[in-house]
Design an enzyme around this catalytic site. Sequence first.
Site, mmCIF file in Angstrom:
data_model
loop_
_atom_site.group_PDB
_atom_site.id
_atom_site.type_symbol
_atom_site.label_atom_id
_atom_site.label_comp_id
_atom_site.label_asym_id
_atom_site.label_seq_id
_atom_site.Cartn_x
_atom_site.Cartn_y
_atom_site.Cartn_z
ATOM 1 N N CYS A 111 0.834 -1.201 0.000
ATOM 2 C CA CYS A 111 0.000 0.000 0.000
ATOM 3 C C CYS A 111 0.870 1.253 0.000
ATOM 4 C CB CYS A 111 -0.959 -0.039 1.204
ATOM 5 S SG CYS A 111 -2.350 1.095 1.041
ATOM 6 N N HIS A 156 -3.559 -5.599 1.150
ATOM 7 C CA HIS A 156 -2.899 -5.812 2.445
ATOM 8 C C HIS A 156 -2.896 -7.295 2.830
ATOM 9 C CE1 HIS A 156 -2.443 -1.633 4.057
ATOM 10 N NE2 HIS A 156 -3.365 -1.392 3.140
ATOM 11 N N GLU A 202 -1.161 -8.815 4.913
ATOM 12 C CA GLU A 202 -0.973 -9.031 6.362
ATOM 13 C C GLU A 202 -2.312 -9.083 7.094
ATOM 14 O OE1 GLU A 202 -0.453 -6.196 4.809
ATOM 15 O OE2 GLU A 202 -1.018 -4.489 6.064
#
Lengths: 752, 83, 83, 230
Positions: free
Chosen positions: D85, D202, D204
């Site tokens: 990002c 994202h 994660e």
Amino acid sequence: MRDDLTAELAPQLAVELGLKLAEFGKIVEILGRTPTVTELYMYSLMWSEHCSYKHSKKALRMFPTTGPYVLQGPGENAGVISVGDGWAVAFKMESHNHPSAIEPYQGAATGVGGIIRDIFTMGARPIASLNSLRFGTLDKARQRYLFEGAVAGIGGYGNCIGVPTVGGEVYFDAAYEGNCLINAMSIGIMREENLTSAVASGAGNLVLLVGSTTGRDGIGGASTLASQEFDEKAEDKRPSVQVGDPFEEKLLIEACLELLDAKLLVGLGDLGAAGLTSSASEMASRGGVGLDIDVTKIPARETGMKPFEFMVSESQERMLAVVTPENLAASQAVCEKWGLRSTVIGTVTDTRRFVVREGDEIVADMPADTLASDAPVYDPAMTRPAYLDEAQAFDPSTLVHPETPGALGDALLRVLASPNVCSRAWIYRQYDQQVMLNTLVLPGGDAAVIRIAGTKRAIAVSSDCNGRYCYLDPYVGAQIAFAEAARNVACAGGRPAAITDCLNFGSPEKPEVFWTFHESVRGMSDACRAFEVPVISGNVSFYNESFGQPIYPTPTVGLVGVLQDASKRMTMHFKQAGDVIVLLGETADELGGSEYLSTVHGVIAGAPPAIDVAEEREIHEALLAAIEAGLVRSAHDCSEGGVAVTLAEAAIAGGLGATVALDDDLAPASSLFSETQGRIVVTCAEADAEALTDLFVSRGVPFSVIGEVGGERLVIEDKVDLAVAALVAAWGPTLEALVSGDIPQPEELVEG
Amino acid sequence: MARYEIFVTYKQGIFDPPGATAERALASLGYDEVESVKIGKYIRLEVADGPNELARVAEMCDKLLANPVIEEYRIVETEGAAR
Amino acid sequence: MARYEIFVTYKQGIFDPPGATAERALASLGYDEVESVKIGKYIRLEVADGPNELARVAEMCDKLLANPVIEEYRIVETEGAAR
Amino acid sequence: MTFGVVRFPGSNCEQDIVIACRYLGIDVDYVWHGDTDLSGFDAVVLPGGFSYGDYIRTGAVARFSPVMGEVVRFAERGGPVLGVCNGFQILTEAHMLPGAMLRNRGLKFICETVPLRVEHNICPWVDLPEGTVVRIPINHNEGNFTADPETLARLDANGQIVVRYCEPDGTRAPGGSAPNGAADDIAGICSERGNVFGLMPHPERVCDPEASGTDGQPFFTSIVAHMAGV
Ligand SMILES: Nc1ncnc2c1ncn2[C@@H]1O[C@H](COP(=O)(O)OP(=O)(O)O)[C@@H](O)[C@H]1O
Ligand SMILES: [Mg+2]
């Protein structure tokens, strides 16, 4: 000492600043002389409604504020409860209505910034935000502008500082057209031992101003704006709009939490409404000390600023810390590391006087307590509003209601498409809902669930208030606001722990308005007592009027519940074909104030649904027991739109239909759309149905087995037969369509 | 066919976070001569000739292109040809 | 002490989302005379007098104030006095 | 193998990366933006967030942080670098990856979980079969990737386009499947050598099945396996 105000001019300025002459008299009495300009400004802000609660103080004493796990009740920047294992949760809700009505993006953004500062001032790391919004109807361009701007501002600020926005609520009603409501709630987490107070103490300690520079922006902003009703004059107040700097705030969060972790501070306060005046005098008054501040030390954003401008500026993203001389260097090093300005602007004294100087010249010198504590307290007159009898007397059964499945189906689609019921995805899609990785249940259901990292626990949070109910009966409406928040949290598997509130009303100087305020506080207090849930923080926003028209009484509840086992969290969507559907609670003929009445008949009247908070609590407890026993597959409560909308939402979210028979003996429209409280649609695996119903029987709560999950249609026997796809088509696109300005034409909405 | 260039900036006294950030960044890059940075919007309109053009452009600014509550703007008519 | 005004716009062929949106919005507000809208950045620098000012300002643009990959800029020195 | 996660002022996903790595058993530590020593780190991650408030342009200021010079050298030595990002935005601003970011089409911030298709690629950060569809959250206001036609063609030809936005079934809509309007539906690209990888989504956020999901795990574990292999 400077005397820059003649005895003749002083009262004039006082009145211009919104003080009553009696209040001015009290100031002269306290000082024993004519106040200086700076003093008068400082008193006028601290004694404004927004800062002093002078009209609401007494009524608020009705709230229960204590409980075994309450670590900090009302009075500090935020309330704090213990949630076990040494973890504590801080939260508070606050209004930014008036600034947002002038500049929606910045007004809402700085509202979020302000409430976030309240949280980390307590030593807690903000972990979640909610927002409660009210606007006029979206067929008006101005209302679309306010709505779109406020949502963008909330996202713009919250996303940047990396705190997830996990929930909220929004209603559209003409009652809010001249005065939108923007209430922001923030929740933070901390170790109990890190609980901090905004207190100044220790003569000789230093007052450190941390963060942004000080400008003329926001002079008399929030406090002035929030303390008088809107009218043409609002135009002149425009320059007081402030621009938020979420980047600076993010740095402040990290730096302040690091300072507190390192135990470098004596006290920490945030600069909000009334700026330095408010935070400094409150910190002094809490610590029973005095302060000596030199405005020439304050980093200025503009040249030629006057002392009073420094003292009342509402420039954003500033914090006030008290440090010992020994810890000054270390504290400033932390600020430096985070790229933050930090400046010693004064010292703590033992005189209990608040002294402001410009270089060598003293420009203000007053007893510190008197700013924060000696504001007048009023007993406003109250009278029951005249409109109530007529409004409550309205009998919905005098209307012609749809009877045929076709007409009932159309009515359901219209209610689903109503801006007050439709999907909120257009809103929360603009909010980071997941950063920090703790959001276990995202917005879109009843309550959001946030895990407490490092423990098995989680919290469930919801904010609720149906202003229509409160308009039709503030006592009942406020109880329902609490009950619905608790019900939403229970549907997620959470037990209510404490609430915050934001009480939005018109002018307290109008007896009819104040009566609705008083009744609302009484209702909320009674509901809290029935649930043994304390109020640990809150905010009052008066003067929400435009051109003399008050908004609906809107006492918003922000409720935080606890799940001992996060893995037991519950969601609202239908899970599996063949699951059994049970309706907890019983439906009564209660269409008064309902979304159906407003959407289909254009009527906002009647008595709101009755509520028995004790019964409501038993139903929540029964649901929670069932969830904890692992018997529940989904739970979704009935609110606006009644059981028909609840079933439709569970079907839409699960992508699964259902076949249902409602076994009440009400007229079809009442059976579908009645907004009777204390009802929850629960599903369970077929194999668990008996155990679930046994549990409900043993708890003595009313319920009925109403059907089964499955198929691609929502079938409600003799009443509704619609494809889930049709429900989605009605419920999904409303907000986006309205905001983009392509308003569905009336003929598209008339019953087919 | 005319070209209007519009310069939108925050009003006096309204804080400009992007400008403040650019100020710090330029300083850290060694441009110590920079005393202040303001960052606003630059808007270029190509408008077909018509009655009271300028007035209408100003109207567009008040309604949509600028936010009169916190921003001020300046309109300059330049040759359609101008780069 | 000199003032430099910098106008940053997207290069030819780079899509300009804010400009495109403003174009549509103005049309829907009835400003049919608007043929195109480009939205970029307006940056105002106050710079202390020094050697090769202009060159250094251009450098600031290349490095930080504009992104050469998608943006082009124009620098105009105006009187420090100018509004 | 140890990951270094850079903390810029305004980063706000660095902790999420660390949590995900720890969950996946990867050693990980923070790197301060002012530091210039990356020794001891086998991979570097530039996290999401709003470095320097995204003021001027996303990533425009962070790119000049002292640590970035070292990150460039690290990459030139072939060290694996991941930008998520805002990290991706910083990599383009630093010219470590081609192209640039525009505001999302529609000018709205978008937070939602979207399907991504793994393309035929040379990137060791994503060892998944071509055509695999994963569901990963996006969360940005400026993810509208753009580059000139030649660059886009080159990226495609070299296998530098790692993940594209797609429909749930892995196909690409004629009008494009990118919710932000990104050119060629590009969600993530890598450098010519493959070691520098930037993506807007994202991963994660979907590494912990208890909380969300597992689709993001390969975006961290692939490189570990790859490094172990060599
Ligand atoms: N302004 C908002 N911001 C974020 N989420 C919102 C907002 N308004 C509504 N929501 C979310 O949309 C969902 C539906 O809201 P609502 O209809 O108020 O639920 P309920 O009727 O159960 O109170 C909830 O998850 C709520 O958190
Ligand atoms: Mg609900």
